[in-house]
Design a protein around this motif. Structure first.
Motif, PDB file in Angstrom:
ATOM      1  N   VAL A   1       0.723  -1.319  -0.041  1.00 28.74           N
ATOM      2  CA  VAL A   1      -0.061   0.092   0.126  1.00 28.74           C
ATOM      3  C   VAL A   1       0.824   1.181  -0.020  1.00 28.74           C
ATOM      4  N   SER A   2       1.247   1.888  -1.087  1.00 28.87           N
ATOM      5  CA  SER A   2       2.087   2.926  -1.256  1.00 28.87           C
ATOM      6  C   SER A   2       1.504   4.271  -0.840  1.00 28.87           C
TER       7      SER A   2
ATOM      8  N   LEU B   1      -5.491   1.619   7.382  1.00 32.07           N
ATOM      9  CA  LEU B   1      -7.063   1.206   7.244  1.00 32.07           C
ATOM     10  C   LEU B   1      -7.170   0.380   6.219  1.00 32.07           C
ATOM     11  N   VAL B   2      -6.424   0.626   4.890  1.00 33.35           N
ATOM     12  CA  VAL B   2      -6.620  -0.141   3.690  1.00 33.35           C
ATOM     13  C   VAL B   2      -6.219  -1.580   3.884  1.00 33.35           C
TER      14      VAL B   2
ATOM     15  N   ARG C   1      -5.290  -3.298   6.875  1.00 36.30           N
ATOM     16  CA  ARG C   1      -6.262  -3.948   7.640  1.00 36.30           C
ATOM     17  C   ARG C   1      -7.413  -4.620   6.969  1.00 36.30           C
ATOM     18  N   ARG C   2      -8.230  -3.814   6.115  1.00 36.45           N
ATOM     19  CA  ARG C   2      -9.215  -4.234   5.472  1.00 36.45           C
ATOM     20  C   ARG C   2      -8.823  -5.513   4.488  1.00 36.45           C
ATOM     21  N   LEU C   3      -7.811  -5.168   3.893  1.00 35.75           N
ATOM     22  CA  LEU C   3      -7.303  -6.325   2.880  1.00 35.75           C
ATOM     23  C   LEU C   3      -6.866  -7.534   3.552  1.00 35.75           C
ATOM     24  N   ARG C   4      -6.199  -7.514   4.595  1.00 34.33           N
ATOM     25  CA  ARG C   4      -5.795  -8.399   5.507  1.00 34.33           C
ATOM     26  C   ARG C   4      -6.742  -9.228   6.101  1.00 34.33           C
ATOM     27  N   HIS C   5      -7.995  -8.637   6.418  1.00 30.30           N
ATOM     28  CA  HIS C   5      -9.103  -9.317   6.695  1.00 30.30           C
ATOM     29  C   HIS C   5      -9.897 -10.041   5.550  1.00 30.30           C
TER      30      HIS C   5
ATOM     31  N   ALA D   1      -2.566  -2.389  -3.129  1.00 33.76           N
ATOM     32  CA  ALA D   1      -3.762  -1.361  -3.377  1.00 33.76           C
ATOM     33  C   ALA D   1      -3.605  -0.329  -4.315  1.00 33.76           C
ATOM     34  N   LEU D   2      -4.422   0.140  -5.019  1.00 36.15           N
ATOM     35  CA  LEU D   2      -4.457   1.273  -5.836  1.00 36.15           C
ATOM     36  C   LEU D   2      -5.006   2.374  -5.156  1.00 36.15           C
ATOM     37  N   PRO D   3      -4.670   3.813  -5.489  1.00 39.55           N
ATOM     38  CA  PRO D   3      -5.047   4.640  -4.774  1.00 39.55           C
ATOM     39  C   PRO D   3      -6.725   4.870  -4.868  1.00 39.55           C
ATOM     40  N   GLU D   4      -7.596   4.352  -5.585  1.00 33.78           N
ATOM     41  CA  GLU D   4      -8.876   4.364  -5.494  1.00 33.78           C
ATOM     42  C   GLU D   4      -9.491   3.453  -4.205  1.00 33.78           C
ATOM     43  N   ALA D   5      -8.542   2.601  -3.645  1.00 32.37           N
ATOM     44  CA  ALA D   5      -8.841   1.777  -2.535  1.00 32.37           C
ATOM     45  C   ALA D   5      -9.048   2.434  -1.444  1.00 32.37           C
ATOM     46  N   ALA D   6      -8.386   3.640  -1.384  1.00 35.04           N
ATOM     47  CA  ALA D   6      -8.703   4.591   0.015  1.00 35.04           C
ATOM     48  C   ALA D   6     -10.050   5.202   0.147  1.00 35.04           C
TER      49      ALA D   6
END
Length: 130
Positions: free
Chosen positions: A59-60, A71-72, A74-78, A97-102
């Motif tokens: 997550v850059s 936050l991103v 944690r969501r992806l890990r879950h 994660a891409l910027p839109e994931a925020a």
């Protein structure tokens, strides 16, 4: 939280998954999946059985501030933890994660992850995805 045995920590593992694995891009994320051609064994695993599937996340700063990136992550890990059982033993998965994931909610991230995994996994293993 991912169990310790399912965490990707070595830079070599990330490089292997990204360079030698298959890739599926979606609007919110890119998934790289490296499945073993033969069952590899982890010398550190108890009993010398096949190594478990391991996951890593990228997550850059382009995604947002440190709070947003965490936050991103944690969501992806879950989301990945719930889907680890679908991956063959010894697999390496990197989710970038891409910027839109925020700004995406949990359900949109889940749909994109499931769509990417459906493209990367054979039909039988992808059957448990929505």
């Amino acid at each position: 939280m991912l169990p310790t045995e399912n965490r990707m920590r070595r830079p070599q593992d990330f490089a292997t998954a990204v360079r030698r694995g298959r890739r599926a891009g979606r609007p919110l994320l890119v998934v790289h999946l490296r499945t073993p051609s033969t069952l590899e064994t982890d010398p550190h695993a108890a009993g010398g059985g096949p190594s478990p599937a391991r996951a890593g996340f990228v997550v850059s700063k382009a995604v947002g501030t440190a709070v947003v990136r965490n936050l991103v992550k944690r969501r992806l890990r879950h989301l990945v933890r719930e889907r680890l059982s679908l991956l063959p033993p010894g697999s390496l998965i990197v989710v970038r994660a891409l910027p839109e994931a925020a700004t995406a909610d949990h359900d949109r991230l889940a749909r994109d992850l499931d769509a990417a995994l459906r493209r990367l996994l054979p039909g039988d293993e992808a059957g448990g995805l929505r």
